[in-house]
Design an enzyme around this catalytic site. Structure first.
Site, PDB file in Angstrom:
ATOM      1  N   ALA A 237       2.334  18.661 -14.537  1.00 11.06           N
ATOM      2  CA  ALA A 237       1.236  18.658 -13.584  1.00 11.06           C
ATOM      3  C   ALA A 237      -0.021  19.310 -14.165  1.00 11.06           C
ATOM      4  CB  ALA A 237       1.661  19.370 -12.301  1.00 11.06           C
ATOM      5  N   HIS A 238      -1.084  19.293 -13.359  1.00 10.80           N
ATOM      6  CA  HIS A 238      -2.389  19.748 -13.836  1.00 10.80           C
ATOM      7  C   HIS A 238      -2.398  21.230 -14.193  1.00 10.80           C
ATOM      8  CE1 HIS A 238      -3.769  20.419  -9.360  1.00 10.80           C
ATOM      9  NE2 HIS A 238      -2.700  21.104  -9.667  1.00 10.80           N
TER      10      HIS A 238
END
Length: 341
Positions: A237-238
């Protein structure tokens, strides 16, 4: 293609014991090999299979004795066997230098020498593609991306805008690098998207598996450290900062803003909650759930994550539970308690 055992030993810089003039025409595994093949023995546990194999020769570890057939002793039999297969079958990677007429390369993009671009590839405005890079059919490289030398993007890889790949990066089919991170805020009863304005930076010698997704950072980059190997179907994820030389197996899910150290190993289906730190050389067993920071050199398993010894103790306790329950019921009956049974 036919060669002698002596020639094969020269290819892999190994030591021949036995007849070096035996002719070899193919390479197969122990269970599939036939006369005229060379096989390999990875460790002592495979010696019995080697003795019963029909192969004419074998690539073996340094201490394996001769059993009447020629052997080639090397430090790493598996890698040596892979090199032999590549040479025998002509499957070694050979770079070409061509741009397919069906590709679409923006006029402002910069292509290094010996770049191979397949059909239906798109290279966006302002992107730079380094020397010897290969873009297989259907690859999309967004705007302002930078690809290093000898990068390989397999079919239908998507590299979103502003992403950076180092040298010798390999990305397998259908992976998506640089999609928006999953960031929302709730305002007036609605989920409002937080703009994802960062990027992804992948360092040298990283390999990324098929259908893996690595999201761009919210404001800064999501980073993947040098030498890290990522399996198929992984989600990163980011804002994550993945360290150097990590091994991340299939179906691992890493939530946003996780930081990992060097030489971390995550087995299949590990899950890591957001904003956590996983220390250097941590080993996480299959399906382990990480919900708090993990110190260096930990070896954890299960959900919630505990040491392997604790997991075994818990499993042993659970195995004894049915008998404990029966004993409790018996004692209640003997005491004449009303709810017995």
């Amino acid at each position: 293609m036919t060669v002698t055992v002596r020639q094969l030993a020269e290819w892999v810089k190994g030591e021949v014991l036995g007849d070096p003039e035996v002719v070899i025409s193919d390479a197969r595994t122990l269970t599939e090999a036939v006369a005229g093949d060379i096989t390999f023995v990875e460790d002592d546990r495979r010696l019995a299979a080697w003795h019963s194999s029909k192969a004419s020769a074998a690539i073996v570890p340094l201490a394996v004795p001769v059993n009447g057939r020629p052997i080639i002793r090397v430090g790493d039999p598996l890698m040596a066997f892979a090199r032999v297969i590549q040479r025998l079958r002509g499957t070694a990677d050979e770079r070409t230098a061509a741009i397919d007429p069906c590709a679409r390369v923006h006029p402002s993009a910069v292509l290094g020498p010996n770049v191979d671009i397949g059909p239906f590839v798109v290279v966006g405005e302002g992107s730079v593609v380094g020397k010897g890079t290969r873009l297989h059919p259907g690859v999309v490289v967004g705007r302002s991306c930078r690809l290093g030398e000898d990068v390989t993007l397999h079919p239908h890889v998507v590299l979103a805008d502003d992403c950076v790949l180092g040298d010798r990066v390999v990305v397998h089919a259908n992976a998506v690098i640089g999609a928006d991170g999953f960031g929302y805020r709730t305002h007036d009863g609605k989920h409002v998207k937080v703009p994802q304005l960062g990027s992804v930076e992948v360092a040298d010698d990283v390999e990324i598996g098929a259908c893996t997704t690595i999201d761009r950072g919210t404001f800064g980059p999501t980073r993947i450290g040098a030498g890290t190997k990522i399996d198929n179907l992984v989600m990163i994820a980011h804002n994550c900062q993945i360290g150097r030389h990590n091994i991340i197996a299939g179906q691992v899910g890493i939530a946003g803003s996780v930081v990992t150290g060097e030489y971390v190993v995550m087995a299949g289906q590990v899950g890591v909650a957001d904003h956590l730190t996983v220390g250097d050389r941590v080993h996480l067993g299959a399906k382990t759930g990480i919900r708090k920071d993990t110190p260096a050199d930990s070896r954890l398993f299960g959900d919630p994550a505990t040491t392997v010894r604790e997991q075994l103790r818990n499993k042993m306790s659970l195995a004894r539970f049915p008998q404990v329950y029966k004993d409790v019921e018996r004692i209640k009956r003997e005491l004449g308690l009303e709810d017995a049974g």
